[in-house]
Design a protein around this motif. Sequence first.
Motif, mmCIF file in Angstrom:
data_model
loop_
_atom_site.group_PDB
_atom_site.id
_atom_site.type_symbol
_atom_site.label_atom_id
_atom_site.label_comp_id
_atom_site.label_asym_id
_atom_site.label_seq_id
_atom_site.Cartn_x
_atom_site.Cartn_y
_atom_site.Cartn_z
ATOM 1 N N VAL A 74 8.655 1.083 12.304
ATOM 2 C CA VAL A 74 7.420 1.738 12.717
ATOM 3 C C VAL A 74 6.307 0.700 12.786
ATOM 4 O O VAL A 74 5.523 0.664 13.734
ATOM 5 N N LEU A 75 6.239 -0.165 11.767
ATOM 6 C CA LEU A 75 5.135 -1.093 11.621
ATOM 7 C C LEU A 75 5.520 -2.179 10.629
ATOM 8 O O LEU A 75 6.224 -1.907 9.658
ATOM 9 N N THR A 76 5.059 -3.410 10.858
ATOM 10 C CA THR A 76 5.206 -4.497 9.890
ATOM 11 C C THR A 76 3.814 -5.021 9.575
ATOM 12 O O THR A 76 3.057 -5.340 10.495
ATOM 13 N N LEU A 77 3.467 -5.071 8.295
ATOM 14 C CA LEU A 77 2.157 -5.559 7.864
ATOM 15 C C LEU A 77 2.330 -6.693 6.863
ATOM 16 O O LEU A 77 3.258 -6.680 6.061
ATOM 17 N N HIS A 78 1.420 -7.646 6.918
ATOM 18 C CA HIS A 78 1.420 -8.760 5.974
ATOM 19 C C HIS A 78 0.508 -8.390 4.804
ATOM 20 O O HIS A 78 -0.553 -7.802 5.016
ATOM 21 N N ALA A 79 0.923 -8.714 3.604
ATOM 22 C CA ALA A 79 0.124 -8.430 2.405
ATOM 23 C C ALA A 79 -0.311 -9.728 1.743
ATOM 24 O O ALA A 79 0.474 -10.666 1.629
ATOM 25 N N GLU A 80 -1.566 -9.760 1.317
ATOM 26 C CA GLU A 80 -2.117 -10.856 0.510
ATOM 27 C C GLU A 80 -2.746 -10.203 -0.709
ATOM 28 O O GLU A 80 -3.587 -9.304 -0.560
ATOM 29 N N GLY A 81 -2.342 -10.621 -1.899
ATOM 30 C CA GLY A 81 -2.904 -10.001 -3.087
ATOM 31 C C GLY A 81 -2.413 -10.629 -4.362
ATOM 32 O O GLY A 81 -2.185 -11.838 -4.424
ATOM 33 N N ALA A 82 -2.219 -9.787 -5.375
ATOM 34 C CA ALA A 82 -1.785 -10.262 -6.687
ATOM 35 C C ALA A 82 -0.877 -9.236 -7.343
ATOM 36 O O ALA A 82 -1.003 -8.037 -7.111
#
Length: 167
Positions: free
Chosen positions: A38-46
């Motif tokens: 459906v969708l691919t998202l990049h994550a930046e976090g901790a």
Amino acid sequence: MPRIGTAAAALLLLGTAGARAGETSLPDAILAPGETIVLTLHAEGAQIYECKAGSDGKLAWAFREPIASLMENGKTVGRHYAGPNWEHADGSAVTGKAIGNAPGATANDIPWLKLEVTAHRGTGILAPVSTVQRINTEGGKLDGACDKAGSFRSVPYDADYVFLRKG
């Protein structure tokens, strides 16, 4: 600019061609045969850890929760937080439960995961999602002893989240 690894690039290409996630070269433990991207998202976090006593009474870091921005083409379009939950800016959201994992590329990388969606909110892009894969992880892992019960430590990470639906 967000890092997109080879596996994510392949998933994006396959997703735009209407291919199924089960046809990619992901580890068997996190495959989702018969499901469509459906969708691919990049994550930046901790990844947030808490110092706790284990069953042996010794203090050690225990995973508490993630906190991350979800990005598409460098623009923040959502967030990822405890539950685990993924929330899109269109108001749709899913909660998941881990059902499979595979090691990250290095000892410092959190594992790749396959998560079954257990709850939905809203009617946006995440509404039909049945499975979430966490792939291309970098960082986020913290192991070993700690000194003070109740203390916290956050460890930066990034990953790609692939949202899939059955059929």
